[in-house]
Design an enzyme around this catalytic site. Sequence first.
Site, PDB file in Angstrom:
ATOM      1  N   HIS A  66     -10.931  -8.286  -2.498  1.00 44.28           N
ATOM      2  CA  HIS A  66     -10.506  -7.967  -1.127  1.00 44.28           C
ATOM      3  C   HIS A  66     -11.333  -8.747  -0.102  1.00 44.28           C
ATOM      4  CE1 HIS A  66      -7.691  -4.739   0.367  1.00 44.28           C
ATOM      5  NE2 HIS A  66      -8.086  -5.271   1.514  1.00 44.28           N
ATOM      6  N   THR A 122      -1.749  -3.799  -4.330  1.00 46.57           N
ATOM      7  CA  THR A 122      -3.206  -3.847  -4.194  1.00 46.57           C
ATOM      8  C   THR A 122      -3.815  -2.586  -4.792  1.00 46.57           C
ATOM      9  OG1 THR A 122      -3.060  -5.206  -2.205  1.00 46.57           O
ATOM     10  CG2 THR A 122      -5.110  -4.011  -2.559  1.00 46.57           C
ATOM     11  N   GLY A 180     -13.292 -16.356  -0.776  1.00 49.06           N
ATOM     12  CA  GLY A 180     -14.289 -17.393  -0.548  1.00 49.06           C
ATOM     13  C   GLY A 180     -13.758 -18.803  -0.456  1.00 49.06           C
ATOM     14  N   TYR A 214       0.877  -1.169   0.000  1.00 53.15           N
ATOM     15  CA  TYR A 214       0.000   0.000   0.000  1.00 53.15           C
ATOM     16  C   TYR A 214       0.916   1.220   0.000  1.00 53.15           C
ATOM     17  CZ  TYR A 214      -4.035  -2.815   1.574  1.00 53.15           C
ATOM     18  OH  TYR A 214      -5.057  -3.731   1.679  1.00 53.15           O
ATOM     19  N   ARG A 216      -8.760 -15.648   5.027  1.00 47.26           N
ATOM     20  CA  ARG A 216      -9.499 -15.964   6.252  1.00 47.26           C
ATOM     21  C   ARG A 216      -9.235 -17.392   6.713  1.00 47.26           C
ATOM     22  NH1 ARG A 216     -13.261 -12.580   3.628  1.00 47.26           N
ATOM     23  NH2 ARG A 216     -13.962 -10.820   4.920  1.00 47.26           N
ATOM     24  N   LYS A 221      -2.900  -6.928  -7.684  1.00 50.04           N
ATOM     25  CA  LYS A 221      -3.927  -7.623  -6.901  1.00 50.04           C
ATOM     26  C   LYS A 221      -5.169  -6.739  -6.778  1.00 50.04           C
ATOM     27  CE  LYS A 221      -4.599  -9.835  -2.377  1.00 50.04           C
ATOM     28  NZ  LYS A 221      -5.766  -9.051  -1.904  1.00 50.04           N
TER      29      LYS A 221
END
Length: 388
Positions: free
Chosen positions: A280, A158, A313, A132, A335, A256
């Site tokens: 994201h 990103t 996901g 970033y 995650r 990304k």
Amino acid sequence: MTPQAAVNIEDLRRMARGRLPRVVFDYIDGGAEGETTLRENCRAFESISFRPRHAVPVPGCDLRTRVLGHDLALPFMLAPVGYSRLMHPEGEKAAARAAGEAGTAYILSTISGHKLEDVRAASKGPVWYQLYLLGGREAAEGALDRAQRAGFSALFITIDTAVAGLRERDLRNGQSQLMSGKLAAMLPFLPQLMVRPGWVASFLLDGGVPQLPNVVLPGAGPMPMLDVGQALNNSCFVWPDMGWIRKAWPGPIVIKGVLTGEDARRAVDEGAAAVVVSNHGGRQLDSAPATIRVLPEVVAAVKGQAEVLMDGGIRRGTDVLKALCLGARAVLIGRAYAYGLAAAGPAGVARAIAILQADVQRNLKLLGCQSLAELDRSYLNLPAAWPA
């Protein structure tokens, strides 16, 4: 429940919820606004079914792949996850170590609580840096110089954070107030911390809210973590930035946050070695499409001129295989391992990787495949509404 007792990623998620204060768990678990994209990332995988080949010999399965010049033992890597040190004191170092031990890559977020040099030293595998533009060009160039000297071999930029997404759970939980250190602001939100005394003790022993050691502001030192939201709003990447970034970073660059064929082509034209199809994790633009849904468009757009990766996901090995069937070179998990880190630290990350590795190997055999290289769209039944 120990991490070894976890059967799937959802088990690790439940363990994480039981250990973390609500404000930290919801930071990992939540998405932007109505969380439509967060849900659709998973639902889109569920809408795809397999077309297996049965009664064929599958004595073994080769899970190896090659990404950005590195041979990886697994077709998934650990994605950049910010604030990982809030989940467990070992944070990014634990994740990098587990990735290296499993033979795969780790991508370090700019928003890291540990110094990039320490994270690089923790892993025996490839470690890549996610950028970033926090603090402006001078701060970014300083971080890139340090990353090169430390041995990071690829750069992920990103592009989907023109502003920080509105994460409603964070607002309701008083995330900013709790991180401010101001008692009057913190008081209404303290009860959620008090019911997790183990986490509170660990957090305080680790020094409390850390600064960002990899965002060093000229003349001011490391950026306080509390300033990240506003800093993101003032540090948007735009395509002309590729000019100075290419001069500052001699290695491969990955873009990304790609969700359209047009952005994929622009990334290739700008010299990207790879693109990551990503929304994201549903944490930025709500109602952005599920990443598996737009993966074929991006694969077609790059025309083999760049590697295509994907995240969003992914909770099971079948999700990984579906992405590979649609043209992804490999996927990034976020995650899935963050739940493990929050649940049980280094052992939890290792367990998350082991669960997905076993899932991929088992289901590759059930598909009638001996290697990832055999996978293509013929192994899938896609929803009728998807383009051919």
